[in-house]
Scaffold this motif. Structure first.
Motif, PDB file in Angstrom:
ATOM      1  N   UNK A 109       5.937   7.193   4.797  1.00  0.00           N
ATOM      2  CA  UNK A 109       4.995   6.647   5.766  1.00  0.00           C
ATOM      3  C   UNK A 109       4.813   5.137   5.627  1.00  0.00           C
ATOM      4  N   UNK A 110       5.114   4.597   4.456  1.00  0.00           N
ATOM      5  CA  UNK A 110       4.801   3.194   4.215  1.00  0.00           C
ATOM      6  C   UNK A 110       5.816   2.599   3.243  1.00  0.00           C
ATOM      7  N   UNK A 111       6.189   1.342   3.496  1.00  0.00           N
ATOM      8  CA  UNK A 111       7.027   0.559   2.594  1.00  0.00           C
ATOM      9  C   UNK A 111       6.241  -0.686   2.208  1.00  0.00           C
ATOM     10  N   UNK A 112       6.147  -0.978   0.916  1.00  0.00           N
ATOM     11  CA  UNK A 112       5.461  -2.177   0.449  1.00  0.00           C
ATOM     12  C   UNK A 112       6.476  -3.069  -0.259  1.00  0.00           C
ATOM     13  N   UNK A 113       6.331  -4.381  -0.064  1.00  0.00           N
ATOM     14  CA  UNK A 113       7.278  -5.354  -0.593  1.00  0.00           C
ATOM     15  C   UNK A 113       6.507  -6.390  -1.390  1.00  0.00           C
ATOM     16  N   UNK A 114       6.914  -6.624  -2.640  1.00  0.00           N
ATOM     17  CA  UNK A 114       6.273  -7.635  -3.461  1.00  0.00           C
ATOM     18  C   UNK A 114       6.488  -9.033  -2.910  1.00  0.00           C
ATOM     19  N   UNK A 115       5.525  -9.919  -3.148  1.00  0.00           N
ATOM     20  CA  UNK A 115       5.596 -11.267  -2.583  1.00  0.00           C
ATOM     21  C   UNK A 115       6.824 -12.026  -3.069  1.00  0.00           C
ATOM     22  N   UNK A 140       5.449   1.905   8.519  1.00  0.00           N
ATOM     23  CA  UNK A 140       4.748   0.640   8.339  1.00  0.00           C
ATOM     24  C   UNK A 140       5.253  -0.086   7.107  1.00  0.00           C
ATOM     25  N   UNK A 141       5.341  -1.408   7.204  1.00  0.00           N
ATOM     26  CA  UNK A 141       5.782  -2.266   6.103  1.00  0.00           C
ATOM     27  C   UNK A 141       4.660  -3.261   5.795  1.00  0.00           C
ATOM     28  N   UNK A 142       4.321  -3.405   4.521  1.00  0.00           N
ATOM     29  CA  UNK A 142       3.289  -4.335   4.085  1.00  0.00           C
ATOM     30  C   UNK A 142       3.849  -5.255   3.006  1.00  0.00           C
ATOM     31  N   UNK A 143       3.382  -6.501   3.008  1.00  0.00           N
ATOM     32  CA  UNK A 143       3.673  -7.437   1.930  1.00  0.00           C
ATOM     33  C   UNK A 143       2.501  -7.412   0.951  1.00  0.00           C
ATOM     34  N   UNK A 144       2.780  -7.306  -0.345  1.00  0.00           N
ATOM     35  CA  UNK A 144       1.732  -7.324  -1.362  1.00  0.00           C
ATOM     36  C   UNK A 144       1.524  -8.773  -1.793  1.00  0.00           C
ATOM     37  N   UNK A 145       0.420  -9.339  -1.396  1.00  0.00           N
ATOM     38  CA  UNK A 145       0.166 -10.747  -1.688  1.00  0.00           C
ATOM     39  C   UNK A 145      -0.225 -10.936  -3.148  1.00  0.00           C
ATOM     40  N   UNK A 146       0.483 -11.826  -3.822  1.00  0.00           N
ATOM     41  CA  UNK A 146       0.152 -12.152  -5.204  1.00  0.00           C
ATOM     42  C   UNK A 146       0.423 -11.039  -6.188  1.00  0.00           C
TER      43      UNK A 146
END
Length: 407
Positions: A109-115, A140-146
């Motif tokens: 359901x979700x993909x997260x990408x490190x900054x 959905x794709x999210x960027x993990x800030x910091x």
């Protein structure tokens, strides 16, 4: 004779049917590791680290019973496993050595990408996501800030058993269109004049301190939507805009389904807030010689949710006054966001170039190779047309005396 022919044909077809029955790569459900969230981080030697949030269905009920939801019980209904490699598939194979079951990605359901990986660039890790038929583009794709994707996947979220689902629901609460980010990222990767803009998530649920936005995770449990990440044509993260600017950007791109607009009414000591739905956006490029003008027209309709002025909103001329103030507030805010992206990043995260490509393909052929420079010079105007459909159950604020209400 016909009977003999049918028997012979049946005998010939029987072994062929036995060869085609079933799926060549089928696996039993109890032999699969079901993952709902997927993470990508930068690794050594320009490699990539992959992490998966694998669910444990038999623990979901016990987690709810012991903690009241949110996976904060003694046994979490998921675990996180990681692997590193030269590319995505190499990392997945390394991760698979730690699992007794094959990773099954169709429920992702979700993909997260490190900054760090996002700033390095996403071009070299995207191929497998378009090539594998088991992967859904509506993810959905999210960027993990910091922070890193692996850190995010390990963070407990108090309201949901599976933390990855919490990110999707948070994004929906602020009006973002769900299950569209990966598809939009793929479109941006293959077209000129349409740079990627991905939602950003930050670890910790508290308000960010001044230094936290620059330094990353706060160490608190949970997470929050923290704005939009702006990418260039090479899919390299250039920087961030905050949640408010991200809301206006998504509205311009047609990727916002609800919003709240608050405006100050001239000559009044107070504000009015409009809860908007049915948001629309139209982009009209205009050429005057070598000058490019882009008109952005925004629409929406909604209900007055708060009135801290002395206006009686049962009066039509007061409704018109409120509408004018709300329209101007949207126009000002959206224009400031577009100008900020033009000046700070110089990349078209709004899709203006794609509109020019569709409407004026002959002109676009001469613009596309230098669109970033042309985008910086483009003259932008914003026009809003908001409709107030309801004012709630009262006209003037209830706390005002009769003589204080403007009729």
């Amino acid at each position: 004779m016909n009977r003999i022919r049918r028997i012979v044909m049946g005998l010939i077809a029987l072994p062929m049917l036995s060869l085609t029955a079933g799926c060549w790569d089928s696996a039993e459900v109890n032999e699969l590791a079901l993952e709902l969230a997927w993470g990508m981080d930068a690794a050594k030697d320009d490699g990539v680290m992959i992490s998966a949030q694998v669910i444990l269905p038999f623990r979901i009920g016990s987690a709810m019973g012991s903690s009241g939801g949110g996976g904060n019980g003694r046994e979490k209904p998921y675990f996180v496993v990681s692997g590193s490699g030269k590319d995505t598939l190499d990392a997945v194979q390394q991760m698979q050595t730690k699992l007794s079951r094959q990773v099954y990605r169709a429920h992702r359901r979700i993909i997260v990408i490190g900054e760090e990986l996002a700033r390095r660039g996403l071009g070299h890790v995207l191929d497998t996501y378009s090539r594998d038929p088991n992967l859904k583009l509506r993810t959905d794709v999210f960027i993990v800030r910091g922070g890193t994707a692996r850190d995010f996947l390990n963070v407990a979220y108090p309201l949901e058993d599976i933390p990855g689902i919490g990110a999707l629901k948070e994004y929906d609460q602020i009006g973002g269109l769900k299950e569209m980010s990966l598809l939009n990222l793929m479109i941006a990767a293959t077209r000129y004049g349409n740079c990627a803009a991905l939602p950003v998530i930050a670890i910790g649920m508290g308000e960010a301190a001044q230094g936290e936005e620059a330094n990353g995770a706060s160490g608190q449990p949970g997470f929050r939507i923290a704005g939009i990440g702006i990418f260039n044509d090479d899919l390299q993260l250039q920087g961030f805009i905050d949640v408010r600017d991200g809301r206006w950007l998504r509205w311009v791109k047609g990727q916002l389904h609800k919003a709240v607009v608050t405006a100050h009414i001239p000559q009044e000591e107070g504000e009015i807030s409009l809860d908007l739905i049915n948001l629309g956006s139209k982009i009209h490029p205009i050429f005057e010689g070598d000058k490019i003008k882009i008109q952005v027209r925004l629409s929406g309709q909604g209900m007055i949710r708060e009135n801290n002025t002395s206006l009686d909103l049962t009066r039509m001329h007061h409704i018109a006054l409120a509408k004018e103030a709300l329209d101007k507030q949207v126009e000002k805010s959206v224009y400031q966001t577009i100008t900020k992206v033009q000046e700070k990043f110089g990349v078209d995260a709004f899709g203006f170039g794609e509109v020019i490509h569709r409407k004026y393909p002959s002109r676009w052929r001469f613009l596309k190779n230098d669109w970033s420079r042309e985008f910086r010079k483009a003259e932008i105007s914003v026009k809003a047309d908001l409709k107030i459909r309801k004012i709630g159950v009262t006209g003037p604020p209830l706390h005002l005396k009769e003589q204080d209400i403007k009729k």
